[in-house]
Design a protein around this motif. Structure first.
Motif, short mmCIF file in Angstrom:
data_model
loop_
_atom_site.label_atom_id
_atom_site.label_comp_id
_atom_site.label_asym_id
_atom_site.label_seq_id
_atom_site.Cartn_x
_atom_site.Cartn_y
_atom_site.Cartn_z
N SER A 158 0.82 -1.22 0.00
CA SER A 158 0.00 0.00 0.00
C SER A 158 0.85 1.27 0.00
O SER A 158 0.40 2.32 -0.49
N ALA A 159 2.09 1.20 0.52
CA ALA A 159 2.96 2.38 0.50
C ALA A 159 3.27 2.77 -0.95
O ALA A 159 3.23 3.96 -1.33
N VAL A 160 3.57 1.77 -1.76
CA VAL A 160 3.86 2.03 -3.17
C VAL A 160 2.60 2.53 -3.89
O VAL A 160 2.66 3.47 -4.69
N LEU A 161 1.47 1.90 -3.57
CA LEU A 161 0.21 2.31 -4.21
C LEU A 161 -0.10 3.77 -3.92
O LEU A 161 -0.53 4.52 -4.81
N THR A 162 0.12 4.17 -2.68
CA THR A 162 -0.16 5.55 -2.30
C THR A 162 0.67 6.51 -3.16
O THR A 162 0.16 7.51 -3.66
N TYR A 163 1.94 6.15 -3.35
CA TYR A 163 2.81 7.01 -4.16
C TYR A 163 2.38 7.01 -5.63
O TYR A 163 2.24 8.08 -6.25
N LEU A 164 2.13 5.82 -6.17
CA LEU A 164 1.84 5.73 -7.61
C LEU A 164 0.43 6.23 -7.97
O LEU A 164 0.16 6.54 -9.13
N SER A 165 -0.45 6.30 -6.98
CA SER A 165 -1.81 6.77 -7.26
C SER A 165 -1.87 8.28 -7.41
O SER A 165 -2.85 8.83 -7.90
N HIS A 166 -0.81 8.93 -6.97
CA HIS A 166 -0.84 10.39 -6.94
C HIS A 166 -0.55 10.98 -8.32
O HIS A 166 0.53 10.75 -8.88
N GLY A 167 -1.50 11.75 -8.85
CA GLY A 167 -1.31 12.52 -10.10
C GLY A 167 -0.64 11.76 -11.21
O GLY A 167 -1.11 10.70 -11.63
N ASP A 168 0.49 12.31 -11.68
CA ASP A 168 1.18 11.71 -12.82
C ASP A 168 2.39 10.88 -12.39
O ASP A 168 3.30 10.65 -13.19
N ASN A 169 2.42 10.42 -11.14
CA ASN A 169 3.57 9.62 -10.69
C ASN A 169 3.69 8.30 -11.44
O ASN A 169 4.77 7.74 -11.56
N PHE A 170 2.55 7.80 -11.91
CA PHE A 170 2.58 6.52 -12.60
C PHE A 170 2.52 6.76 -14.10
O PHE A 170 1.58 7.40 -14.58
N PRO A 171 3.50 6.26 -14.87
CA PRO A 171 3.51 6.52 -16.31
C PRO A 171 2.30 5.89 -17.01
O PRO A 171 1.94 4.76 -16.71
N LEU A 172 1.70 6.65 -17.95
CA LEU A 172 0.44 6.21 -18.55
C LEU A 172 0.60 5.06 -19.55
O LEU A 172 -0.28 4.23 -19.66
N ASP A 173 1.69 5.05 -20.30
CA ASP A 173 1.75 4.05 -21.36
C ASP A 173 2.52 2.79 -21.00
O ASP A 173 1.97 1.71 -20.94
N TYR A 174 3.84 2.93 -20.72
CA TYR A 174 4.60 1.72 -20.42
C TYR A 174 5.34 1.86 -19.09
O TYR A 174 6.42 2.42 -19.02
N PRO A 175 4.76 1.37 -18.01
CA PRO A 175 5.46 1.46 -16.72
C PRO A 175 6.40 0.27 -16.53
O PRO A 175 6.02 -0.72 -15.94
N ASP A 176 7.60 0.35 -17.04
CA ASP A 176 8.52 -0.79 -16.97
C ASP A 176 9.81 -0.40 -16.22
O ASP A 176 9.78 -0.15 -15.04
N ALA A 177 10.93 -0.35 -16.97
CA ALA A 177 12.22 -0.06 -16.34
C ALA A 177 12.19 1.29 -15.63
O ALA A 177 12.73 1.46 -14.53
N ASN A 178 11.52 2.26 -16.25
CA ASN A 178 11.45 3.60 -15.67
C ASN A 178 10.79 3.57 -14.28
O ASN A 178 11.21 4.25 -13.36
N MET A 179 9.75 2.72 -14.16
CA MET A 179 9.05 2.67 -12.88
C MET A 179 9.90 2.00 -11.80
O MET A 179 9.92 2.44 -10.66
N ILE A 180 10.63 0.96 -12.21
CA ILE A 180 11.51 0.28 -11.25
C ILE A 180 12.57 1.27 -10.72
O ILE A 180 12.84 1.35 -9.53
N MET A 181 13.13 2.06 -11.65
CA MET A 181 14.15 3.04 -11.24
C MET A 181 13.55 4.12 -10.36
O MET A 181 14.15 4.56 -9.38
#
Lengths: 116, 232
Positions: free
Chosen positions: B159-182
């Protein structure tokens, strides 16, 4: 520049100015977006007197054929305009994403309440 | 006991979604299933509802990341502790959900990535392998960690990660792959990986087909550069 060319440029600039003005008046063009186009039309009108400074500007820039300076200038205006609209589209895409996600969640809650 | 939600983003997956949901119910009966239909115009929604899954239906297609983020927001609102993301095309074997949960407990991890390359005999095409190796290398240089399958959609998040990724544009819209891990490493989340089994698609066309791999590579490089440069 011939008088005919000067009049043609001024009329074109004025036409764009009044078309935008009319569209804003009829609420078919947002005021904030219209500012950029008013500026563009004023620059076009100013272009009717470009011959007074274009030669010295071309010499300063090292351009052999002065009218090219006007074309480069117009292309720059178009690039800046397109960048501005790309920025707006990005912002709108973010807002649409938020709305779509919220709408989908509200629909889910509504369906659940109906089923209960 | 942790409340678990399995999120399945789906776009016109009526031929495979039923099998995927049924398998999950068999292997992980304690978990809830959420199908995020991303503007599907086939029977994905009806089939999923019929099998007892929660269904969120986007009015139109937002893309893989947009669908996942909807799922994350749903999970937060409904107070789930753990989210597991799976593809709707039947590539991921739900029997390995247990592996993800075990790895999370063992490493006290915030994110567990299911990798197809550590144990199973998954056969990827040459271009896909080269791409994955390249992004794995970039991740290794940036994080110091070996992530063998950065494009895996079979992941666990807390849930800690979800809270961060749910916020605005923190989560990439098209391909959340290597960029998201970094990005998650940069935000001090613990990311580990664990072996899972992956099958070929049950039906349909992969989102990484045609000219898309090239566009994917360019966009991923840009996204990675932005992760490194951004200060927020």
């Amino acid at each position: 520049m011939s008088l005919g060319a000067r009049i043609f440029i001024i009329v074109t600039g004025l036409l764009i100015f009044f078309i935008i003005f009319e569209l804003v008046r009829r609420r078919r063009f947002r005021e904030d977006l219209s500012i950029l186009w008013f500026v563009v039309s004023l620059i076009i009108i100013g272009g009717a007197f470009a011959d007074t400074f274009i030669n010295s500007l071309a010499r300063f820039l090292g351009v052999g054929y002065p009218p090219i300076v006007i074309i480069i200038f117009l292309i720059l205006i178009l690039i800046v305009s397109l960048m501005y609209f790309s920025m707006l589209i990005s912002e709108l895409k973010s807002r649409i994403k938020e709305l779509t996600q919220k709408l989908a969640f509200i629909e889910y809650e509504l369906d659940n309440k109906r089923e209960k | 006991m942790s409340k678990i939600l399995i999120i399945i983003p789906a776009f016109n997956e009526e031929k495979s979604i039923g099998t995927v949901i049924e398998k999950i119910h068999r292997t992980s009966p304690e978990a809830d299933v959420l199908v995020v239909s991303d503007g599907s115009c086939d029977n994905t929604v009806e089939i999923s509802k019929g099998l007892g899954a929660h269904v969120i239906n986007h009015a139109f297609n937002l893309g893989y990341g947009g669908a996942l983020q909807s799922g994350f927001r749903f999970a937060l609102k409904k107070h789930y502790d753990i989210v597991i993301t799976m593809d709707a095309d039947g590539q991921h074997d739900p029997a390995y959900i247990e592996n993800l949960l075990t790895a999370r407990a063992q490493h006290n991890a915030n994110v567990v990535i299911g990798t197809r390359f550590l144990e199973s005999d998954y056969k990827a095409g040459i271009f896909k392998r080269v791409g994955i190796s390249l992004f794995s290398a970039i991740i290794h240089i940036y994080t110091g960690k070996r992530i063998t399958d950065p494009t895996s959609g079979f992941q666990l998040m807390d849930s800690a990660v979800l809270t961060y990724l749910s916020h605005g544009d923190n989560f990439p819209l098209d391909y959340p792959d290597a960029n998201m891990i970094m990005l998650l490493h940069k935000k001090k989340f613990i990311v580990v990986e664990t072996p899972v089994k992956m099958f070929d698609r049950l039906d349909g066309v992969s989102m990484h087909s045609g000219i898309k791999p090239l566009i994917y590579m360019i966009r991923m490089f840009l996204a990675i550069i932005m992760v490194v440069l951004r200060r927020d």
